[in-house]
Structure formats: C-alpha cells, structure tokens
Write an enzyme that holds these catalytic residues in place. Structure first.
Site, PDB file in Angstrom:
ATOM      1  N   LEU A 122      35.986  35.091  42.724  1.00 25.85           N
ATOM      2  CA  LEU A 122      35.834  35.985  41.571  1.00 25.85           C
ATOM      3  C   LEU A 122      34.678  36.915  41.900  1.00 25.85           C
ATOM      4  CD1 LEU A 122      36.031  33.572  38.475  1.00 25.85           C
ATOM      5  CD2 LEU A 122      37.653  35.391  39.017  1.00 25.85           C
ATOM      6  N   ASP A 123      34.806  38.204  41.560  1.00 24.41           N
ATOM      7  CA  ASP A 123      33.714  39.158  41.770  1.00 24.41           C
ATOM      8  C   ASP A 123      32.481  38.711  41.007  1.00 24.41           C
ATOM      9  OD1 ASP A 123      35.450  40.788  43.128  1.00 24.41           O
ATOM     10  OD2 ASP A 123      35.998  41.933  41.344  1.00 24.41           O
ATOM     11  N   ILE A 124      31.342  39.267  41.394  1.00 23.16           N
ATOM     12  CA  ILE A 124      30.073  38.925  40.741  1.00 23.16           C
ATOM     13  C   ILE A 124      30.107  39.204  39.234  1.00 23.16           C
ATOM     14  CG2 ILE A 124      29.006  41.184  41.268  1.00 23.16           C
ATOM     15  CD1 ILE A 124      26.416  39.428  41.837  1.00 23.16           C
ATOM     16  N   SER A 126      32.854  39.188  37.356  1.00 24.06           N
ATOM     17  CA  SER A 126      33.997  38.531  36.705  1.00 24.06           C
ATOM     18  C   SER A 126      33.600  37.114  36.306  1.00 24.06           C
ATOM     19  CB  SER A 126      35.188  38.466  37.660  1.00 24.06           C
ATOM     20  OG  SER A 126      35.544  39.762  38.077  1.00 24.06           O
ATOM     21  N   ARG A 206      40.986  45.228  39.472  1.00 20.43           N
ATOM     22  CA  ARG A 206      40.200  46.436  39.192  1.00 20.43           C
ATOM     23  C   ARG A 206      40.816  47.652  39.880  1.00 20.43           C
ATOM     24  NH1 ARG A 206      35.290  44.795  36.964  1.00 20.43           N
ATOM     25  NH2 ARG A 206      35.015  42.546  37.123  1.00 20.43           N
TER      26      ARG A 206
END
Length: 246
Positions: A122-124, A126, A206
């Site tokens: 997961l992105d930072i 998210s 995104r």
C-alpha cells in the site's frame, strides 16, 4: 491434458506445485528434507512433471510455524523497508499494538517479526489491509504473476466522472504500455468508488483515476482474497487464524 516432460530445476518445480518458494525449496533440499521418487534430492537436481516429490515432516513443521499478520495500515507508514525518514509498517507489529479482538490463539513471539514480507503493498498515503507474511506460498497466491485473488478498495475521489469514464475504469485502460486486466468499479456513494482488482501495478488505482480525470484523495484496502479488514482498528494487527485462507 498435455504434460510437459522437459526437465526443470527441482526448486522451480516445487514452487510451481505450490509446495514452497524457490528459496525455501533450496533450503529444504540442502537439509535433506526432499525426496524425488523416494530418493533424497540434491541441489540443482532436474525433474520432470511425472516425478513424485515429497517433503519430509520437518519441512511441514517448519511451514506450520510460519505466521501471517493482518495489519490495518495507517497513513505515513511504508509497506516494506523504512525509507526517507518514514517508518516501515512492520514496526507496528508489537505486543502492545495487537488487536484485543484477535481470537487466533497464537502466542506472540518476537521471532514472528523476522522475515515478514508484505504481500501486496500500500502506498504511504493509503490505508487499510496490509498482509505481512513469513510464508512464501501465501505471498505467491496473493501477488504472484498468475494470481487471480481479488483485492477490494474504497477510493475517495474528486472530479467529474461520466458513464464513459466509469466504463473505461472497468476495462479499456492501459498503464506502462500494457492493457490492464478487467476490474470491477462502481460508485459506493457520491464521492467514493469501490474497486475490485486482480492485479496490483504500482499506484495502479491512482493512475487509473488520473487517466479519466479524477484525483484520489483517500484510498483504503478492505479485502484481500477472502480475508476482510473487518473491525480491525487503524494501527492494530492480528494473526491469520488457522481456519482462514485467502
């Protein structure tokens, strides 16, 4: 069915069969825990699909001792190694942060923190369900090249989306010069979309949204395969239970 009788490395074949990862296979072979047609295997050995491969009890026991941890990742943590002053999500795996609702009956051990790898980052910025596992088979099932397990997200967006844009999100977009696999995308409420994907390219949601003129302002993963985030609070973690599977 057509069977392939081309010889291939034993470790590759074991990974293909879902017995373990290639690296684990080599370690089991070194320890004498693998037999091929009843004979103890050696490193680098070649096999065909008709060869019978067995794992010893010790290998099964070592696999059974592996844990998989489910974390509700908050914003500001990176999924893998710590970077650029940001903490790694694995740093949240402490006895204090274990969810009181964890009914797995697994006793916490500091060694459960070693060798944990995120299966699906997961992105930072998210949040939501992050799976950290010591088990190569689970990682392969969730994020392997041929994985067909679904990942479900709630995505808060800004911008205008018409029916054509929604249809494109479901199927027809390309990233990095490659057509994306079909997704299931629908409105959850007036500012939030629900995405169900079977692949996980870097920042995929995104970037998909940008292609149809939307900006993602919040992204939360709520399911991986059959396992849901459920009531797990942000920053808390629990063990995957014996009866649960992805």
């Amino acid at each position: 069915m057509h069977t392939n009788q081309e010889p291939q490395r034993l470790s590759k074949r074991m990974a293909q069969l879902g017995l373990c990862s290639r690296r684990e296979a080599d370690s089991y072979i070194e320890q004498g825990w693998v037999t091929v047609n009843g004979q103890t295997a050696v490193l680098g050995q070649k096999v065909t699909e008709s060869d019978r491969i067995d794992l010893h009890k010790q290998a099964h026991e070592q696999q059974a001792a592996r844990v998989t941890i489910l974390l509700n990742k908050p914003v500001g943590y990176v999924s893998a190694q710590a970077e650029k002053g940001y903490q790694s999500a694995a740093e949240l795996i402490t006895p204090e942060n274990r969810w009181e609702g964890d009914d797995s009956r697994i006793a916490y051990s500091p060694k459960h923190r070693f060798g944990l790898a995120p299966a699906g980052r997961l992105d930072i910025d998210s949040v939501g369900l992050l799976v950290l596992t010591q088990d190569g088979r689970i990682a392969k099932q969730l994020i392997g090249e041929h994985s067909s397990s679904e990942k479900e997200y709630l995505v808060r967006v800004r911008g205008k989306l018409d029916d054509k844009g929604l249809a494109l999100l479901n199927h027809g977009l390309s990233l990095d010069g490659e057509k994306l696999r079909p997704a299931q995308v629908s409105w959850q409420n007036e500012d939030q979309l629900r995405f169900i994907l079977k692949q996980g390219k870097k920042r995929q949601i995104r970037r998909m949204c940008e292609l149809v003129g939307l900006r993602v302002v919040g992204l939360k993963r709520i399911r991986m395969g059959k396992v849901k985030l459920g009531k797990l609070p942000p920053g808390k973690w629990r063990y995957l239970k014996a009866g649960e599977s992805f």
